[in-house]
Design an enzyme around this catalytic site. Structure first.
Site, short mmCIF file in Angstrom:
data_model
loop_
_atom_site.label_atom_id
_atom_site.label_comp_id
_atom_site.label_asym_id
_atom_site.label_seq_id
_atom_site.Cartn_x
_atom_site.Cartn_y
_atom_site.Cartn_z
N GLY A 122 43.28 44.65 28.98
CA GLY A 122 41.96 45.27 28.95
C GLY A 122 42.00 46.78 28.78
O GLY A 122 41.05 47.49 29.14
N THR A 123 43.08 47.27 28.20
CA THR A 123 43.24 48.72 27.97
C THR A 123 42.07 49.29 27.18
O THR A 123 41.55 50.36 27.50
CB THR A 123 44.55 48.96 27.17
OG1 THR A 123 45.58 48.18 27.73
CG2 THR A 123 44.93 50.43 27.19
N THR A 124 41.67 48.57 26.14
CA THR A 124 40.59 49.04 25.26
C THR A 124 39.32 49.28 26.07
O THR A 124 38.64 50.30 25.90
CB THR A 124 40.31 47.97 24.18
OG1 THR A 124 41.57 47.50 23.65
CG2 THR A 124 39.44 48.50 23.07
N TRP A 125 39.01 48.36 26.93
CA TRP A 125 37.81 48.45 27.77
C TRP A 125 37.91 49.63 28.74
O TRP A 125 36.99 50.44 28.88
CB TRP A 125 37.66 47.13 28.53
CG TRP A 125 36.39 46.96 29.30
CD1 TRP A 125 35.21 47.63 29.12
CD2 TRP A 125 36.18 46.04 30.37
NE1 TRP A 125 34.27 47.17 30.02
CE2 TRP A 125 34.84 46.20 30.79
CE3 TRP A 125 36.99 45.09 31.01
CZ2 TRP A 125 34.31 45.44 31.83
CZ3 TRP A 125 36.45 44.34 32.04
CH2 TRP A 125 35.12 44.51 32.44
N HIS A 155 51.84 52.72 27.82
CA HIS A 155 52.30 51.41 28.31
C HIS A 155 53.64 51.56 29.03
O HIS A 155 54.27 50.56 29.37
CB HIS A 155 52.48 50.44 27.14
CG HIS A 155 51.19 50.07 26.44
ND1 HIS A 155 50.16 49.43 27.07
CD2 HIS A 155 50.79 50.25 25.16
CE1 HIS A 155 49.17 49.22 26.21
NE2 HIS A 155 49.52 49.72 25.05
N ARG A 171 38.81 39.90 21.24
CA ARG A 171 38.95 38.47 20.95
C ARG A 171 37.86 37.72 21.70
O ARG A 171 36.81 37.43 21.16
CB ARG A 171 40.36 37.99 21.34
CG ARG A 171 40.71 36.59 20.82
CD ARG A 171 42.09 36.17 21.27
NE ARG A 171 42.20 36.02 22.71
CZ ARG A 171 41.99 34.89 23.37
NH1 ARG A 171 41.69 33.79 22.72
NH2 ARG A 171 42.09 34.84 24.69
N LYS A 172 38.07 37.44 23.00
CA LYS A 172 37.06 36.71 23.78
C LYS A 172 36.57 37.52 24.98
O LYS A 172 35.43 37.39 25.39
CB LYS A 172 37.65 35.40 24.31
CG LYS A 172 37.62 34.25 23.35
CD LYS A 172 37.90 32.98 24.14
CE LYS A 172 37.90 31.76 23.26
NZ LYS A 172 38.38 30.58 24.00
N SER A 221 46.50 36.31 25.75
CA SER A 221 45.96 37.41 24.94
C SER A 221 47.09 38.03 24.09
O SER A 221 46.91 38.35 22.92
CB SER A 221 45.33 38.45 25.86
OG SER A 221 44.69 39.44 25.13
N ARG A 237 46.09 42.28 34.91
CA ARG A 237 45.23 41.12 34.68
C ARG A 237 46.00 39.86 35.05
O ARG A 237 47.25 39.87 35.04
CB ARG A 237 44.92 41.12 33.17
CG ARG A 237 44.00 40.07 32.69
CD ARG A 237 43.85 40.15 31.17
NE ARG A 237 42.76 39.32 30.73
CZ ARG A 237 42.44 39.11 29.47
NH1 ARG A 237 43.14 39.69 28.51
NH2 ARG A 237 41.44 38.33 29.15
P1 A3P Z 1 41.41 38.38 25.23
O1 A3P Z 1 42.50 38.29 24.23
O2 A3P Z 1 41.65 37.50 26.42
O3 A3P Z 1 40.07 38.18 24.66
P2 A3P Z 1 44.05 45.37 25.51
O4 A3P Z 1 42.85 46.19 25.32
O5 A3P Z 1 44.92 45.83 26.67
O6 A3P Z 1 44.81 45.17 24.26
O7 A3P Z 1 43.55 43.94 26.01
C1 A3P Z 1 42.83 43.13 25.11
C2 A3P Z 1 42.00 42.15 25.90
O8 A3P Z 1 40.87 42.82 26.44
C3 A3P Z 1 41.47 41.05 25.00
O9 A3P Z 1 41.39 39.88 25.82
C4 A3P Z 1 40.11 41.60 24.64
O10 A3P Z 1 39.21 40.63 24.17
C5 A3P Z 1 39.67 42.19 25.96
N1 A3P Z 1 38.63 43.19 25.83
C6 A3P Z 1 38.48 44.13 24.87
N2 A3P Z 1 37.38 44.86 25.07
C7 A3P Z 1 36.78 44.37 26.19
C8 A3P Z 1 35.61 44.71 26.90
N3 A3P Z 1 34.80 45.67 26.50
N4 A3P Z 1 35.31 44.00 28.01
C9 A3P Z 1 36.12 43.01 28.43
N5 A3P Z 1 37.25 42.64 27.79
C10 A3P Z 1 37.60 43.31 26.68
#
Ligand code: A3P
Length: 322
Positions: free
Chosen positions: A71-74, A132, A288-289, A162, A154
């Site tokens: 959830g790094t992006t979030w 990371h 993704r989801k 993921s 997570r």
């Molecule tokens: P899934 O593959 O289970 O959907 P990272 O950002 O560390 O690469 O992690 C990616 C995961 O965070 C993916 O999970 C992605 O869908 C999810 N993600 C991205 N943006 C998000 C958001 N705004 N809220 C919740 N989950 C999010």
């Protein structure tokens, strides 16, 4: 504003980079161990080593620290929007036109690397950066710098699923399909980007109670179920708590809305844009989801049990569980 730094080409002088500057096609699971953790050797490891050698944190820095696919992006979006809410209120947020990974640059992929040393002295404070790199690999100067570390992890089964999806997406160029069983076996051995996951997580888990003002430990599932409360905590930790007036005016809700999975995913930049300097794939790979418990659609009960047991064994006596 977006981070603007000067990138120096140090092809003939970097001690950390290997002598060859040709970047071979990324081969899946060609990991190399460095100080007890596994890294992809061509893109990531030179960046890790160069960051270890050259990154000088400022006391005002905030470093987002994560294993892969947690959830790094979030978290980047939430932290960036919160820190910049006065300069970029509402529709003026750069997050609406830039991917979160563009707004918050990563040390080992964007700023340091093979032949790349970025001059970070020019940026204004506070700097919001990410990595990371597990904290066991942080130079002691990073830990004593006074800078703050926000760590997110997570549920390992969701993290793995993921990760597997992500590997398949980023490797689509090389027409390589990553078999789930092979990836799973490697993951169970701790052989994956910035793994073993248990050691990565434990490092920050152990550091957090020792330095509660400097290390904030968060879980994706808690962020999902209690986003407003966790965002307030994050803002306080970063030194920019929401005021009562801001809360009354709905500033917090607007940030939550803007950073929600649906909102971010549906932005043009995240549907059709490409993030950055070193990545070759589109921004959509990061969305993704965004659900808790999706592992159940991919792992057999036996696989789930094996990963649970491996984690439990590694985390036993730590007080940490998933
Ligand atoms: P899934 O593959 O289970 O959907 P990272 O950002 O560390 O690469 O992690 C990616 C995961 O965070 C993916 O999970 C992605 O869908 C999810 N993600 C991205 N943006 C998000 C958001 N705004 N809220 C919740 N989950 C999010």
């Amino acid at each position: 504003t977006l981070p603007q730094y000067t990138i120096k080409d140090v092809s003939s002088s970097s001690s950390s980079s290997s002598s060859s500057s040709a970047m071979p096609v990324l081969q899946h699971r060609q990991y190399r161990q460095h100080q007890g953790f596994w890294f992809e050797p061509y893109m990531m490891l030179p960046g890790v080593m160069a960051a270890q050698d050259h990154f000088v944190p400022r006391p005002s820095d905030i470093l987002i620290c994560t294993p892969f696919k947690v959830g790094t992006t979030w978290l980047k979006a939430l932290a960036f929007a919160t820190l910049n809410r006065k300069d970029q209120p509402g529709k003026q947020s750069l997050l609406l036109s830039h991917n979160p990974h563009h707004c918050v640059l990563n040390l080992e992929f964007n700023l340091y690397g093979r032949n790349r040393l970025t001059d970070l002295t020019v940026g204004t404070s506070p700097r919001l950066l990410s990595t990371h790199i597990p904290c066991q690999l942080f130079p002691t100067s990073w830990l004593s710098s006074g800078c703050k570390f926000v760590f997110l992890c997570r549920n390992p089964k969701d993290t793995f699923i993921s990760y597997w999806h992500f590997a398949n997406k980023v490797l689509k160029d090389v027409q390589y399909k990553v078999p789930l069983d092979d990836e799973f076996d490697a993951y169970l051995k701790g052989v994956h980007m910035a793994g073993p996951l248990w050691d990565h997580v434990l490092g920050f888990w152990n550091a957090s109670p020792v330095n509660p003002d400097k290390v904030l430990f968060m879980k994706y599932e808690e962020l999902k179920s209690d986003t407003a409360v966790k965002l307030k905590k994050l803002a306080e930790f970063m030194g920019c708590p929401f005021t009562e007036e801001e809360e009354r005016d709905g500033v917090l809700e607007k940030i939550l809305d803007m950073c929600s999975f649906e909102s971010l995913r549906n932005l043009e930049v995240n549907k059709n844009g490409t993030a950055d300097i070193s990545h070759k794939y589109g921004n959509e790979v990061y969305f993704r989801k965004g659900e808790v418990g999706d592992w159940v659609n991919f792992l057999t009960p036996e696989m789930a049990e094996r990963l649970d047991q491996a984690m439990e064994q590694k985390l036993k006596d730590s007080g940490l569980s998933f």
